[in-house]
Design an enzyme around this catalytic site. Structure first.
Site, PDB file in Angstrom:
ATOM      1  N   GLY A  27      -5.413   3.753   9.799  1.00 49.86           N
ATOM      2  CA  GLY A  27      -5.792   2.355   9.907  1.00 49.86           C
ATOM      3  C   GLY A  27      -6.751   2.185  11.069  1.00 49.86           C
ATOM      4  N   ALA A  60      -2.743   8.321   6.169  1.00 51.96           N
ATOM      5  CA  ALA A  60      -1.677   8.185   7.164  1.00 51.96           C
ATOM      6  C   ALA A  60      -0.312   7.927   6.528  1.00 51.96           C
ATOM      7  CB  ALA A  60      -2.029   7.052   8.112  1.00 51.96           C
ATOM      8  N   HIS A  61      -0.230   7.985   5.182  1.00 51.64           N
ATOM      9  CA  HIS A  61       1.056   7.715   4.535  1.00 51.64           C
ATOM     10  C   HIS A  61       1.898   8.986   4.479  1.00 51.64           C
ATOM     11  CE1 HIS A  61       0.067   3.630   2.916  1.00 51.64           C
ATOM     12  NE2 HIS A  61      -1.125   4.066   3.265  1.00 51.64           N
ATOM     13  N   ASP A 119      -7.617  -3.466   7.920  1.00 54.74           N
ATOM     14  CA  ASP A 119      -6.670  -2.351   7.753  1.00 54.74           C
ATOM     15  C   ASP A 119      -6.054  -2.040   9.119  1.00 54.74           C
ATOM     16  OD1 ASP A 119      -5.186  -0.403   6.491  1.00 54.74           O
ATOM     17  OD2 ASP A 119      -6.800   1.084   6.426  1.00 54.74           O
ATOM     18  N   HIS A 165     -10.153  -0.056   0.593  1.00 51.07           N
ATOM     19  CA  HIS A 165     -11.110   0.568   1.538  1.00 51.07           C
ATOM     20  C   HIS A 165     -11.973   1.623   0.858  1.00 51.07           C
ATOM     21  CE1 HIS A 165      -7.679   3.299   2.081  1.00 51.07           C
ATOM     22  NE2 HIS A 165      -7.040   2.446   2.877  1.00 51.07           N
ATOM     23  N   HIS A 207      -6.330   5.274  -2.247  1.00 50.37           N
ATOM     24  CA  HIS A 207      -5.594   6.507  -1.929  1.00 50.37           C
ATOM     25  C   HIS A 207      -5.464   7.317  -3.212  1.00 50.37           C
ATOM     26  CE1 HIS A 207      -4.550   5.720   2.276  1.00 50.37           C
ATOM     27  NE2 HIS A 207      -4.496   4.446   1.928  1.00 50.37           N
ATOM     28  N   ASN A 219     -12.942   5.429   1.800  1.00 51.10           N
ATOM     29  CA  ASN A 219     -11.878   6.080   2.562  1.00 51.10           C
ATOM     30  C   ASN A 219     -10.701   6.394   1.655  1.00 51.10           C
ATOM     31  OD1 ASN A 219     -12.998   3.802   4.908  1.00 51.10           O
ATOM     32  ND2 ASN A 219     -13.052   5.983   5.326  1.00 51.10           N
ATOM     33  N   GLU A 262       0.879  -1.176   0.000  1.00 56.10           N
ATOM     34  CA  GLU A 262       0.000   0.000   0.000  1.00 56.10           C
ATOM     35  C   GLU A 262       0.913   1.221   0.000  1.00 56.10           C
ATOM     36  OE1 GLU A 262      -2.606   0.605   3.391  1.00 56.10           O
ATOM     37  OE2 GLU A 262      -4.129   1.425   2.068  1.00 56.10           O
ATOM     38  N   ASP A 269     -15.643  -1.070  11.103  1.00 53.53           N
ATOM     39  CA  ASP A 269     -15.330  -0.827  12.520  1.00 53.53           C
ATOM     40  C   ASP A 269     -16.212   0.247  13.139  1.00 53.53           C
ATOM     41  OD1 ASP A 269     -14.361   1.406  11.224  1.00 53.53           O
ATOM     42  OD2 ASP A 269     -12.432   1.442  12.252  1.00 53.53           O
TER      43      ASP A 269
HETATM   44 ZN   LIG Z   1      -4.005   0.047   4.812  1.00 47.74          ZN
END
Ligand SMILES: [Zn+2]
Length: 400
Positions: free
Chosen positions: A326, A153-154, A287, A229, A208, A232, A142, A261
């Site tokens: 995540g 979050a990358h 994730d 995902h 993403h 998202n 990913e 979640d």
């Molecule tokens: Zn991920």
């Protein structure tokens, strides 16, 4: 003599439906029979609980009032139990694997996060060994070939365009263990990279991304088959700009990942996606990052720090501070939510947790359903859908 165990009295979820008062017979590491196949494979053998001789000898475990479902398959998970697959350390990876196994995930890939290409290649070498020894079903890359506008979050400074040569470098570093790569197809080299992945038998996943509806259709045409995902880290569904979500939901060739979640998706949105895609094109993923199966606190995610508060993981500092990083989800919880909150049937939930991801990862001949000849990977839930047992390859990870 191969050890034989009969799990009896439970509601068993088979590909053909739910069998009340069902039986699953486990022989060694495999499923020897389920209720609908019992007469065909066990004629003249089983003579009763522990009463036979030779190969007829077996133990019966009464699981009345329980559910038996296939072991879960997670095609997108970064870590758990305080451990991360990105650490490039086999012991740490095994901690994450064991944590998720204890929550019902009997098959998983290891997902990496954006990093320097050489770092990722080193991580891939470690994870490919764990794949070879059967602890992982492969690697999901990913990043780093994702959109700077949707990096979540990358780490933004490590993102790059998906030049096919770089994509190829990671695939080669995985030595046959690369199963999936998430990329943003609108970036330079995106479509060529999708084609390259498809040619190498690696699932190309759109995610993403800032892709339009039309550009996403082009990516699917080029060979992309997964939505990373869905909803998202991509443009929202708008009535005059349907974006990637509508394209990925409408095409029969695409399986959509959903993080169930309660934080990443509202249940109403999850149900909408399920209604559009149908039960055969949804894969529930965790994730999850290192904090899955742990308490609130600070955890690493690749090179970054994540703070977990009330079970929600967010980047603690730097340019992406505050982004959801995540989840801390495990798939037993995803199952319970699906059948108690999301109004899905147990059968629908099981497909999204087992059969669909198994098919995507190319392991459906061995796992993903409770059929004779497949690995004895199964999960036992009580009547309130709380996890009470996990068996992997015929051995109890958690004994009910
Ligand atoms: Zn991920």
């Amino acid at each position: 003599m191969v050890e034989r165990t009969v799990l009896a009295g439970a509601r068993v979820v088979l590909p053909t439906g739910v069998v009340e008062d069902g039986r699953v017979t486990v022989e060694g590491r495999r499923i020897a029979a389920n209720d609908s196949s019992e007469h065909a494979t066990a004629t003249g053998s089983a003579t009763g609980s522990g009463g036979g001789r030779g190969r007829d000898e077996h133990a019966t475990l009464d699981l009345s009032g329980h559910w038996i479902v296939p072991g879960f398959v997670d095609m997108h998970v970064h870590g758990g139990g305080g451990a991360s697959f990105s650490a490039g350390d086999p012991e740490e990876a095994l901690t994450a694997i064991r944590t998720h196994r204890a929550h019902g995930t009997t098959t998983m890939v290891a997902s990496t996060v954006t990093g320097d290409l050489d770092d990722l290649a080193r991580q891939a070498a470690v994870l490919s060994e764990l794949t070879e020894q059967g602890d992982l079903a492969g690697i999901h890359f990913e990043g780093p070939f994702i959109s700077p506008h949707r990096c979540g979050a990358h780490q933004p400074e490590l993102l790059r365009d998906p030049h096919p040569a770089d994509v190829r470098k990671l695939v080669d570093a995985a030595r046959g263990a690369a199963r999936m790569m998430t990329l943003a197809p609108e970036l330079a080299g995106g479509l060529d990279s999708v084609r390259l992945l498809a040619d190498h038998g690696v699932v190309a996943a759109v995610g993403h991304t800032d892709s339009s509806y039309e550009a996403t259709l082009d990516a699917i045409e080029a060979g992309a088959t997964v939505a990373t995902h869905l909803f998202n880290a991509m443009p929202s569904l708008l009535h005059r700009a349907p974006g990637p979500i509508a394209a990925l939901l409408e095409d029969e060739r695409v399986t959509v990942e959903l993080i169930n979640d309660g934080t990443h998706l509202h249940p109403a949105v999850l149900e909408l996606a399920f209604a559009r895609a149908g039960a055969d094109r949804v894969a529930f993923i965790t994730d999850a990052m290192g904090a899955a199966g742990m308490s609130d606190g600070m955890y690493p995610l690749g090179p970054m720090s994540v703070e977990v508060k009330d079970g929600v993981a967010r980047i603690a500092d730097g340019p992406t501070a505050g982004s959801i990083a995540g989840s801390t989800l495990t798939l037993d919880t995803a199952f319970k939510r699906a059948v108690t909150i999301d109004k899905l049937t147990v059968e629908q939930a099981v497909r999204a947790l087992s059969a669909n991801p198994a098919r995507l990862l190319g392991v459906a001949d061995r796992v993903g359903s409770l059929e004779p000849g497949k690995d004895a990977d199964l999960v036992v839930f009580d009547a309130s859908y709380d996890l009470v047992g996990v068996m992997r390859k015929g051995e109890w990870v958690l004994r009910p």
